[in-house]
Design a protein around this motif. Structure first.
Motif, PDB file in Angstrom:
ATOM      1  N   PHE A  30       2.077  10.112  -5.948  1.00  0.00           N
ATOM      2  CA  PHE A  30       3.167  10.976  -6.216  1.00  0.00           C
ATOM      3  C   PHE A  30       3.079  12.332  -6.021  1.00  0.00           C
ATOM      4  CE2 PHE A  30       6.252  12.910  -9.455  1.00  0.00           C
ATOM      5  CZ  PHE A  30       7.348  12.571  -8.702  1.00  0.00           C
ATOM      6  N   THR A  31       2.416  12.770  -4.731  1.00  0.00           N
ATOM      7  CA  THR A  31       2.581  14.091  -4.396  1.00  0.00           C
ATOM      8  C   THR A  31       2.851  14.201  -2.960  1.00  0.00           C
ATOM      9  OG1 THR A  31       1.266  16.400  -4.229  1.00  0.00           O
ATOM     10  CG2 THR A  31       0.004  14.229  -4.462  1.00  0.00           C
ATOM     11  N   GLN A  51       0.831  -1.179  -0.048  1.00  0.00           N
ATOM     12  CA  GLN A  51       0.063   0.117  -0.095  1.00  0.00           C
ATOM     13  C   GLN A  51       0.755   1.380   0.021  1.00  0.00           C
ATOM     14  OE1 GLN A  51      -2.008  -0.863   3.455  1.00  0.00           O
ATOM     15  NE2 GLN A  51      -4.026  -1.498   2.452  1.00  0.00           N
ATOM     16  N   THR A  52       1.932   1.250   0.436  1.00  0.00           N
ATOM     17  CA  THR A  52       2.942   2.289   0.915  1.00  0.00           C
ATOM     18  C   THR A  52       3.547   2.630  -0.516  1.00  0.00           C
ATOM     19  OG1 THR A  52       3.404   2.020   3.158  1.00  0.00           O
ATOM     20  CG2 THR A  52       4.906   3.260   1.895  1.00  0.00           C
ATOM     21  N   CYS A  53       3.871   1.693  -1.300  1.00  0.00           N
ATOM     22  CA  CYS A  53       4.687   1.785  -2.583  1.00  0.00           C
ATOM     23  C   CYS A  53       3.787   2.184  -3.429  1.00  0.00           C
ATOM     24  CB  CYS A  53       5.410   0.392  -2.936  1.00  0.00           C
ATOM     25  SG  CYS A  53       6.699   0.064  -1.835  1.00  0.00           S
ATOM     26  N   VAL A  54       2.385   1.632  -3.511  1.00  0.00           N
ATOM     27  CA  VAL A  54       1.492   2.068  -4.587  1.00  0.00           C
ATOM     28  C   VAL A  54       1.120   3.580  -4.324  1.00  0.00           C
ATOM     29  CG1 VAL A  54      -1.082   1.906  -5.361  1.00  0.00           C
ATOM     30  CG2 VAL A  54       0.551  -0.400  -4.797  1.00  0.00           C
ATOM     31  N   LEU A  55       1.029   3.985  -3.206  1.00  0.00           N
ATOM     32  CA  LEU A  55       0.715   5.479  -2.847  1.00  0.00           C
ATOM     33  C   LEU A  55       1.782   6.278  -3.549  1.00  0.00           C
ATOM     34  CD1 LEU A  55      -0.497   5.859   0.743  1.00  0.00           C
ATOM     35  CD2 LEU A  55      -1.926   6.665  -1.385  1.00  0.00           C
ATOM     36  N   SER A  56       2.914   5.938  -3.552  1.00  0.00           N
ATOM     37  CA  SER A  56       3.995   6.824  -3.990  1.00  0.00           C
ATOM     38  C   SER A  56       3.975   6.671  -5.582  1.00  0.00           C
ATOM     39  CB  SER A  56       5.331   6.327  -3.519  1.00  0.00           C
ATOM     40  OG  SER A  56       5.486   7.000  -2.306  1.00  0.00           O
ATOM     41  N   LEU A  57       3.744   5.323  -6.138  1.00  0.00           N
ATOM     42  CA  LEU A  57       3.822   5.223  -7.567  1.00  0.00           C
ATOM     43  C   LEU A  57       2.684   6.014  -8.239  1.00  0.00           C
ATOM     44  CD1 LEU A  57       4.589   1.368  -7.463  1.00  0.00           C
ATOM     45  CD2 LEU A  57       5.949   3.005  -8.749  1.00  0.00           C
ATOM     46  N   LEU A  58       1.380   5.987  -7.717  1.00  0.00           N
ATOM     47  CA  LEU A  58       0.311   6.442  -8.321  1.00  0.00           C
ATOM     48  C   LEU A  58      -0.211   7.928  -7.933  1.00  0.00           C
ATOM     49  CD1 LEU A  58      -2.131   3.241  -8.429  1.00  0.00           C
ATOM     50  CD2 LEU A  58      -0.600   4.062 -10.018  1.00  0.00           C
TER      51      LEU A  58
END
Length: 232
Positions: A52-53, A43-50
């Motif tokens: 990205f702000t 979930q953490t990585c998907v937040l940054s990938l999608l």
């Protein structure tokens, strides 16, 4: 080499990389904060990938860590992310990218890419600055997010290490350079008063939504004062 009397390409790349690397490293703090708020590594990585702000991401996980429900947490993050739409309107004219490229470029429309692009003297330099800042920041932010989340999982209780303060500290560091004018500082000050003052009496995540009213309140007061001065 400079083109049309503009800035040398190498200088634009250097400046853009400086911004991308400096801000990209703060993704580590986001990874730590997100993992500490209860989000999984995926979930953490998907937040940054999608998403990205940075500011919106910190606001989201901060509200969740404080016990807020996902709806209010997402609403607070959305309020902070709206500004990127206004950057997009200005950058679309400045960069004049091909239609096929615009949907992909939209993912990189954030504070840092807008600042670098708008500071350039020519369209070519603006395009280079936008692309280099966006690419370097996106790659590094996502890499450091992963490392931060993995590190938080390995450490365990981040509160015991004092790492729970990393997110708020980076959030303030990202915000501070934007407060140049008196009006901006007044909005920030009122938002802090509203957010902290309502924290004990409202559910987690709601104070940040109320704090968003600081901007229209300050602009209304400023307009009233200007009208009064003109009427004298």
């Amino acid at each position: 080499m400079p083109h049309g009397g503009g800035k040398p390409d190498a200088a634009v790349v250097r400046d853009a990389l400086g911004v991308g690397v400096a801000v990209g490293l703060s993704g580590f703090a986001f990874g730590v904060t997100s993992a500490g708020s209860g989000l999984t590594l995926a979930q953490t990585c998907v937040l940054s990938l999608l998403v990205f702000t940075g500011a919106s991401q910190f606001a989201l996980v901060g509200a969740l860590a404080g016990g807020g429900n996902p709806v209010t947490a997402a609403a607070g993050a959305l309020f902070l992310g709206v500004r990127n739409a206004f950057y997009g309107l200005r950058l679309s004219q400045l960069l004049s990218l091909p239609r096929a490229v615009r949907p992909f470029a939209a993912q990189w429309v954030i504070d840092e890419t807008a600042a670098v692009a708008l500071a350039q003297p020519t369209r070519r330099a603006a395009r280079i600055g936008f692309a280099v800042t966006g690419l370097s920041l996106y790659l590094l932010w996502n890499l450091t997010t992963l490392l931060g989340a993995l590190g938080a999982e390995a450490i365990g209780d981040i509160d015991a290490w004092g790492l729970d303060a990393a997110g708020p500290a980076v959030f303030l560091a990202l915000l501070a350079p934007m407060l140049r004018a008196a009006t901006e500082r007044a909005v920030a000050a009122l938002a802090v008063v509203l957010g902290l003052g309502l924290l004990p009496v409202l559910p987690a995540g709601v104070p940040v939504l109320v704090a968003a009213l600081a901007a229209p309140a300050v602009l209304w007061a400023r307009g009233r004062r200007r009208t009064g001065e003109e009427g004298r």
